[in-house]
Design a protein around this motif. Sequence first.
Motif, PDB file in Angstrom:
ATOM      1  N   ASP A  17       0.680  -1.253  -0.736  1.00  0.00           N
ATOM      2  CA  ASP A  17      -0.295  -0.323  -0.094  1.00  0.00           C
ATOM      3  C   ASP A  17       0.499   1.053   0.267  1.00  0.00           C
ATOM      4  O   ASP A  17       0.435   1.979  -0.453  1.00  0.00           O
ATOM      5  CB  ASP A  17      -1.188   0.263   1.161  1.00  0.00           C
ATOM      6  N   PHE A  18       2.105   1.077   0.455  1.00  0.00           N
ATOM      7  CA  PHE A  18       2.641   2.461   0.962  1.00  0.00           C
ATOM      8  C   PHE A  18       3.674   2.443  -0.636  1.00  0.00           C
ATOM      9  O   PHE A  18       3.305   3.693  -0.841  1.00  0.00           O
ATOM     10  CB  PHE A  18       3.830   1.914   1.114  1.00  0.00           C
ATOM     11  N   LEU A  19       3.579   1.562  -1.395  1.00  0.00           N
ATOM     12  CA  LEU A  19       4.190   1.789  -2.563  1.00  0.00           C
ATOM     13  C   LEU A  19       3.494   2.438  -3.927  1.00  0.00           C
ATOM     14  O   LEU A  19       3.702   3.492  -4.114  1.00  0.00           O
ATOM     15  CB  LEU A  19       5.012   0.500  -3.081  1.00  0.00           C
ATOM     16  N   ALA A  20       2.207   1.534  -3.481  1.00  0.00           N
ATOM     17  CA  ALA A  20       1.120   2.197  -4.259  1.00  0.00           C
ATOM     18  C   ALA A  20       0.136   3.705  -4.014  1.00  0.00           C
ATOM     19  O   ALA A  20       0.198   4.702  -5.415  1.00  0.00           O
ATOM     20  CB  ALA A  20       0.273   1.515  -3.892  1.00  0.00           C
ATOM     21  N   PRO A  34      -0.001  12.622  -3.159  1.00  0.00           N
ATOM     22  CA  PRO A  34      -0.097  12.902  -1.823  1.00  0.00           C
ATOM     23  C   PRO A  34      -1.695  12.468  -0.933  1.00  0.00           C
ATOM     24  O   PRO A  34      -1.775  12.672   0.287  1.00  0.00           O
ATOM     25  CB  PRO A  34      -0.283  14.498  -1.573  1.00  0.00           C
ATOM     26  N   VAL A  35      -2.148  12.702  -1.659  1.00  0.00           N
ATOM     27  CA  VAL A  35      -3.430  12.654  -1.167  1.00  0.00           C
ATOM     28  C   VAL A  35      -3.777  11.619  -0.465  1.00  0.00           C
ATOM     29  O   VAL A  35      -4.330  11.075   1.039  1.00  0.00           O
ATOM     30  CB  VAL A  35      -4.777  12.918  -1.941  1.00  0.00           C
ATOM     31  N   GLN A  36      -3.217  10.103  -1.275  1.00  0.00           N
ATOM     32  CA  GLN A  36      -3.735   8.777  -0.516  1.00  0.00           C
ATOM     33  C   GLN A  36      -2.196   8.588   0.476  1.00  0.00           C
ATOM     34  O   GLN A  36      -2.658   7.708   1.329  1.00  0.00           O
ATOM     35  CB  GLN A  36      -3.258   8.771  -2.235  1.00  0.00           C
ATOM     36  N   PHE A  37      -1.373   9.437  -0.213  1.00  0.00           N
ATOM     37  CA  PHE A  37      -0.126   8.747   1.241  1.00  0.00           C
ATOM     38  C   PHE A  37      -0.343   9.021   2.323  1.00  0.00           C
ATOM     39  O   PHE A  37      -0.491   8.731   3.673  1.00  0.00           O
ATOM     40  CB  PHE A  37       1.116   9.962   0.855  1.00  0.00           C
TER      41      PHE A  37
END
Length: 257
Positions: free
Chosen positions: A65-68, A73-76
């Motif tokens: 999930d981190f790599l994706a 910025p929003v997803q992170f």
Amino acid sequence: MALMTQAAFARQQGFTRGYVTKLIKKGVNGHWQAETEKSSKVAGFHLSSLYSPNGWYSWQNPVEDFLAAKSNPVQFKDWTNTVLGETWTEQGETVEHSLLYQRREHYPAEVPWWVEILTVSCDVQDDRFEFEVTGWGAGEESWSIDYVRLYGDLSRQGIWDALADMLHKTYTRQDGTKMNVAQVCIDSGGHYTDEVYAFCREQGADWAIPVKGSSQAGKPIATFPKTKSKKGGYLTLVGTDTAKELVYQRYQSTSKG
């Protein structure tokens, strides 16, 4: 702590996913120790998903999930909040509050003598109005003259009449000159849009202006229409990003005022 830091700590302590699961099933001789005074409110906790029992959310999942998410910025931000259980900190330049505090001035009167015009910006919430009276001088220098919160039922005419009375208040400048508010901008983007337009019509469409924020990049701070809208007001769109950039730039000034 960051993902890699948490993983390194787990390895250092000899933790494995299976070991964590056994601890949860078996229970441990421990208890929650509050670090603040006892409160009657419901407690909330932050816990990393790395502590999930075996078979729920494997240690491989947060890495994937981190790599994706890392390039978005929003997803992170969402990954940091929901997977690590950590508070997201916005990146970028910040303003040191102490520098802004040092620029404060003590006015010698209700309105400093160098103020040439008064305006009002009014926010409309579900249970109140909040408005600021601002004095303007040369070079767009401004002074906060008054700040008011007016609570009440915005579905009833009474509170709108009270607002009108407050906005028509007369202020006294240092040299004795009586000053009235020259222009009012009032938020029309909430749940009382029709009431805002009706208020602007009653108070004078050229004096009370309905405004609404626009997040479109590069939009001017204020886009004033040439004609009235169907509701009878000059709906002015405010370029919020552009306005924030200008305000931030002026925060950098070290001179008083």
